[in-house]
Design a protein around this motif. Structure first.
Motif, mmCIF file in Angstrom:
data_model
loop_
_atom_site.group_PDB
_atom_site.id
_atom_site.type_symbol
_atom_site.label_atom_id
_atom_site.label_comp_id
_atom_site.label_asym_id
_atom_site.label_seq_id
_atom_site.Cartn_x
_atom_site.Cartn_y
_atom_site.Cartn_z
ATOM 1 N N PRO A 56 2.436 9.611 2.821
ATOM 2 C CA PRO A 56 1.983 9.750 1.996
ATOM 3 C C PRO A 56 0.662 9.844 2.554
ATOM 4 O O PRO A 56 0.057 9.734 4.479
ATOM 5 C CB PRO A 56 1.690 8.537 1.610
ATOM 6 C CG PRO A 56 2.096 7.297 3.243
ATOM 7 C CD PRO A 56 3.488 8.535 3.649
ATOM 8 N N THR A 57 -0.782 10.078 2.369
ATOM 9 C CA THR A 57 -2.137 10.405 2.634
ATOM 10 C C THR A 57 -1.902 8.346 2.113
ATOM 11 O O THR A 57 -2.050 8.271 1.953
ATOM 12 C CB THR A 57 -3.072 11.110 1.469
ATOM 13 O OG1 THR A 57 -3.280 10.586 0.010
ATOM 14 C CG2 THR A 57 -2.510 12.765 1.643
ATOM 15 N N GLY A 58 -3.988 8.444 3.718
ATOM 16 C CA GLY A 58 -4.200 7.099 3.771
ATOM 17 C C GLY A 58 -4.443 7.071 4.820
ATOM 18 O O GLY A 58 -4.712 7.834 6.241
ATOM 19 N N ILE A 59 -5.062 5.378 4.849
ATOM 20 C CA ILE A 59 -5.199 5.214 6.147
ATOM 21 C C ILE A 59 -4.353 4.563 7.372
ATOM 22 O O ILE A 59 -3.480 3.451 7.205
ATOM 23 C CB ILE A 59 -6.355 4.383 6.462
ATOM 24 C CG1 ILE A 59 -8.124 4.480 5.618
ATOM 25 C CG2 ILE A 59 -6.932 3.611 6.854
ATOM 26 C CD1 ILE A 59 -8.348 3.799 4.693
ATOM 27 N N ALA A 60 -4.410 4.955 8.526
ATOM 28 C CA ALA A 60 -3.203 4.580 9.746
ATOM 29 C C ALA A 60 -3.220 3.876 10.510
ATOM 30 O O ALA A 60 -3.016 3.045 11.827
ATOM 31 C CB ALA A 60 -2.439 6.226 9.893
ATOM 32 N N GLU B 208 1.842 -0.036 8.207
ATOM 33 C CA GLU B 208 2.404 0.979 6.995
ATOM 34 C C GLU B 208 0.601 1.318 6.614
ATOM 35 O O GLU B 208 -0.587 0.273 6.656
ATOM 36 C CB GLU B 208 3.050 0.617 5.910
ATOM 37 C CG GLU B 208 4.552 -0.106 6.000
ATOM 38 C CD GLU B 208 4.881 -0.670 4.740
ATOM 39 O OE1 GLU B 208 4.171 -0.336 3.803
ATOM 40 O OE2 GLU B 208 5.879 -1.778 5.620
ATOM 41 N N VAL B 209 1.086 2.671 6.270
ATOM 42 C CA VAL B 209 -0.691 3.676 5.992
ATOM 43 C C VAL B 209 -0.771 3.087 4.635
ATOM 44 O O VAL B 209 -0.289 2.557 4.111
ATOM 45 C CB VAL B 209 0.242 5.742 5.845
ATOM 46 C CG1 VAL B 209 -0.726 6.059 4.458
ATOM 47 C CG2 VAL B 209 0.472 6.213 6.948
ATOM 48 N N LEU B 210 -2.097 2.540 4.725
ATOM 49 C CA LEU B 210 -2.741 2.683 3.816
ATOM 50 C C LEU B 210 -2.846 3.046 2.641
ATOM 51 O O LEU B 210 -4.383 4.075 2.521
ATOM 52 C CB LEU B 210 -3.978 1.509 4.125
ATOM 53 C CG LEU B 210 -4.891 0.826 2.812
ATOM 54 C CD1 LEU B 210 -4.194 -0.182 2.158
ATOM 55 C CD2 LEU B 210 -6.536 0.412 2.804
ATOM 56 N N THR B 211 -2.170 3.398 1.371
ATOM 57 C CA THR B 211 -2.350 4.994 0.949
ATOM 58 C C THR B 211 -3.279 5.014 0.013
ATOM 59 O O THR B 211 -4.249 4.164 -0.227
ATOM 60 C CB THR B 211 -0.940 5.046 -0.144
ATOM 61 O OG1 THR B 211 -1.247 4.245 -1.409
ATOM 62 C CG2 THR B 211 -0.004 4.298 0.342
ATOM 63 N N LEU B 212 -3.858 6.284 -0.215
ATOM 64 C CA LEU B 212 -5.071 6.576 -1.134
ATOM 65 C C LEU B 212 -4.586 5.680 -2.663
ATOM 66 O O LEU B 212 -5.658 5.991 -2.800
ATOM 67 C CB LEU B 212 -5.087 8.580 -0.908
ATOM 68 C CG LEU B 212 -6.110 8.583 -1.708
ATOM 69 C CD1 LEU B 212 -7.325 8.124 -1.551
ATOM 70 C CD2 LEU B 212 -6.360 9.913 -2.535
ATOM 71 N N ALA B 213 -4.111 5.869 -3.142
ATOM 72 C CA ALA B 213 -3.999 4.853 -3.839
ATOM 73 C C ALA B 213 -3.773 3.731 -3.748
ATOM 74 O O ALA B 213 -4.581 3.074 -4.995
ATOM 75 C CB ALA B 213 -2.555 5.195 -5.041
ATOM 76 N N GLN B 214 -3.573 2.562 -2.734
ATOM 77 C CA GLN B 214 -4.212 2.006 -2.646
ATOM 78 C C GLN B 214 -5.473 1.529 -2.466
ATOM 79 O O GLN B 214 -5.993 0.547 -3.004
ATOM 80 C CB GLN B 214 -3.455 1.256 -1.127
ATOM 81 C CG GLN B 214 -1.722 0.649 -1.172
ATOM 82 C CD GLN B 214 -1.322 0.520 -0.787
ATOM 83 O OE1 GLN B 214 -0.946 0.983 0.655
ATOM 84 N NE2 GLN B 214 -0.047 -0.765 -0.103
#
Length: 161
Positions: free
Chosen positions: A61-65, A112-118
């Protein structure tokens, strides 16, 4: 004398080009190749000790790693003068370089990646360029509230230094 509070930023990178795990592996890396004037100005505003959320774009997913720290303030991005580089800029003058970079180092990987949706679910991020349609800026400031909300949502704490 009061200590300077670090500023907060978001840096986007495609993990198949250079991801957070790569930053952990190499230790310190120049954040180069930025070819947008507003993003460049943000790089030039960064100070040693500032914190940056490391965002994986074009990923699943896209997001903050994770979180990186700025370990060297803005200096000339030498790729602009390298004719073999995809970041070459033939119009840039070595006497007045157009493009800058900073050096970053890993500070904290998210479990875990903090997803764009989150991130979009966090009220603090409602007005962020990250959650706005059509915004593609690769470097931009993050408010302290946004930064803390991202850490909390990822379930991590950053030691004060």
């Amino acid at each position: 004398m009061m200590a300077t509070v670090p500023a907060h930023w978001l840096l986007k990178s495609e993990p198949d080009v250079f991801g957070y795990a790569d930053l952990v592996r190499v230790g310190t890396e120049p954040w180069n190749g930025v070819r947008n004037y507003l993003a460049r100005n943000h790089l030039r505003a960064m100070k040693v000790g500032d914190r940056a959320l490391f965002y994986h774009s074009n990923a699943k997913p896209t997001g903050i790693a994770g979180v990186a720290k700025i370990v060297r303030a803005a200096y000339t991005d030498d790729l602009q003068f390298d004719s073999e580089s995809v970041y070459h800029d033939s119009r840039s003058d070595p006497q007045e370089p157009r493009w800058s970079m900073v050096d970053v180092a890993p500070l904290l990987a998210f479990p875990e990646v903090l997803t764009l949706a989150q991130v979009r679910e966090l009220p603090e991020w409602e007005s962020s360029p990250l959650t706005q349609k059509g915004t593609r800026l690769s470097v931009f400031p993050v408010t302290p509230l946004q930064f803390r909300a991202a850490l909390k949502a990822a379930g991590v704490k950053l030691a004060r230094k």
